[in-house]
Design an enzyme around this catalytic site. Structure first.
Site, mmCIF file in Angstrom:
data_model
loop_
_atom_site.group_PDB
_atom_site.id
_atom_site.type_symbol
_atom_site.label_atom_id
_atom_site.label_comp_id
_atom_site.label_asym_id
_atom_site.label_seq_id
_atom_site.Cartn_x
_atom_site.Cartn_y
_atom_site.Cartn_z
ATOM 1 N N HIS A 124 0.824 -1.213 0.000
ATOM 2 C CA HIS A 124 0.000 0.000 0.000
ATOM 3 C C HIS A 124 0.859 1.265 0.000
ATOM 4 O O HIS A 124 0.399 2.336 -0.395
ATOM 5 C CB HIS A 124 -0.970 0.006 1.193
ATOM 6 C CG HIS A 124 -0.366 0.389 2.512
ATOM 7 N ND1 HIS A 124 0.067 -0.542 3.439
ATOM 8 C CD2 HIS A 124 -0.116 1.592 3.071
ATOM 9 C CE1 HIS A 124 0.542 0.082 4.502
ATOM 10 N NE2 HIS A 124 0.449 1.383 4.312
ATOM 11 N N ASP A 183 0.013 -7.512 1.701
ATOM 12 C CA ASP A 183 0.470 -6.125 1.766
ATOM 13 C C ASP A 183 1.990 -6.033 1.800
ATOM 14 O O ASP A 183 2.578 -5.327 2.623
ATOM 15 C CB ASP A 183 -0.137 -5.410 2.978
ATOM 16 C CG ASP A 183 -0.016 -3.887 2.862
ATOM 17 O OD1 ASP A 183 0.238 -3.397 1.748
ATOM 18 O OD2 ASP A 183 -0.155 -3.203 3.886
ATOM 19 N N SER A 234 4.954 2.351 8.113
ATOM 20 C CA SER A 234 4.547 1.226 7.266
ATOM 21 C C SER A 234 5.710 0.712 6.433
ATOM 22 O O SER A 234 6.384 1.477 5.741
ATOM 23 C CB SER A 234 3.423 1.651 6.323
ATOM 24 O OG SER A 234 2.205 1.711 6.986
#
Length: 368
Positions: A101, A131, A218
């Site tokens: 993402h 992901d 992230s």
């Protein structure tokens, strides 16, 4: 198995992102040997396990990720639109792992090293369901700067209460190489992903930690006191009155996904060649007349699977001798098999219970 387009999926847990950078670094090419992993191992042997030593061992392998996209209204110049963090883990090829993402929709990607220098990265592949994404940078660049790759540990041996350390770039370059620490709150937490109708279509098994994970973390590293990467930071629950609930993809789950991304650029998964929904999620008027309250109802059968005997309206209750109560069960069981395997499908067609042997077809769910 056919499903809604990944672009339409809305993940219920808020994902982290955002990091800044705009310039690229011109690198003079020359032949040199990449840094061997044993140099990092020697650091671990010289220093007893501690947060300080763990961070010192791993921090330079954690990079920033800057994402650029074209601005159609300004003659297509690249504009920075977000980013996150990543982990350099392969010295021979210069591979970096991050979240899919983080780089989604990117026209260009830059990696920001610990000293602030920037270099363009190539996207090798990404996987929506886990992901994860793999980037590549010339390994000579890491060699020049004396950066050793991170050591990927074994998350299957983790225990609740162990120390967990987060390294990343929360809120961008200004806070690069930020370190936070806590414990492993859970080693087997189910992480629901929902479609635009609010229905859960997949559950990722993740590590839960109370170590603060903020926007920009992230794709960064979750490490143990030995400095080994045990997870790829992925998300947090960002709701009022909620604190200390962050999530990371276990590195032992990530390894086979990364191997496929490196080899194929994507993950080829087995599929029944159907589009199906959870029986309980369908309106009463749309449900087939079957004598069960749980299962996965087939709404469409692909051309590749029409010869299997499955039909629209069939309600699958077992796959490969395992119970199917919903679409999550169906996907979980499917993903434990390989393309071209033959599995037993047990289902109801009206009031009649039937069984078929179906050959799983290969399906690239991330193919654009």
């Amino acid at each position: 198995m056919y499903s809604l387009s990944p672009k339409s999926f809305i993940i219920s847990i808020i994902l982290s992102a955002m990091l800044g950078s705009t310039f690229t670094l011109f690198i003079q090419q020359f032949q040199a040997r990449p840094i061997p992993t044993h140099q990092t191992i020697s650091i671990l042997k010289q220093n007893p396990p501690s947060i300080v030593n763990a961070v010192e061992t791993s921090k330079r392998a954690v990079v920033g990720i800057s994402v650029m996209r074209k601005n159609q209204s300004d003659g297509n110049p690249l504009t920075e639109t977000g980013g996150g963090s990543g982990i350099y883990f392969d010295s021979s090829k210069g591979y970096i792992v991050t979240n899919s993402h983080v780089i989604e929709g990117a026209d260009d990607v830059e990696v920001v090293l610990y000293d602030g220098s920037k270099v363009r990265a190539k996207v090798i592949g990404s996987d929506f369901f886990y992901d994860l994404a793999v980037l590549q940078v010339d390994p000579i660049i890491f060699y020049q700067k004396g950066i050793a790759p991170a050591i990927l540990g074994d998350s299957t041996k983790l225990k609740q209460g162990e120390t967990a350390i987060v390294i990343g770039n929360p809120l961008g370059e200004d806070f690069a190489q930020t370190v936070t620490a806590g414990i492993i709150s859970s080693t087997n937490r189910k992480y629901p992903m929902k479609d635009e109708y609010g229905n859960t279509f997949w559950e990722r098994v993740v590590l839960q930690t109370d170590a603060p994970i903020n926007p920009g973390n992230s794709g960064g590293a979750l490490i143990n006191k030995k400095g080994e990467v045990i997870g790829v930071n992925n998300a947090k629950i960002a709701e009022q009155h909620v604190e200390g609930m962050g999530f990371a993809i276990p590195i032992s789950q990530a390894k086979p996904i990364l191997a496929q991304l490196i080899e194929n650029g994507s993950v080829i998964r087995p599929a029944l060649g159907i589009e199906a929904y959870t029986l309980q999620d369908l309106m009463e008027t749309s449900r087939p007349n079957v004598p069960v309250q749980e299962g996965a109802v087939i709404l469409h059968v692909s051309k590749e699977t029409t010869q299997s005997g499955l039909k629209e309206g069939d309600c699958i209750v077992k796959l490969a001798d395992r119970d199917v109560k919903n679409i999550v069960d169906l996907r979980t069981i499917l993903f434990s098999h390989l393309p071209n395997e033959i599995v037993t499908v047990e289902f109801f067609r009206g009031n009649k219970k039937m069984t078929l042997q179906v050959k799983l077809i290969p399906l690239n769910l991330d193919k654009k």
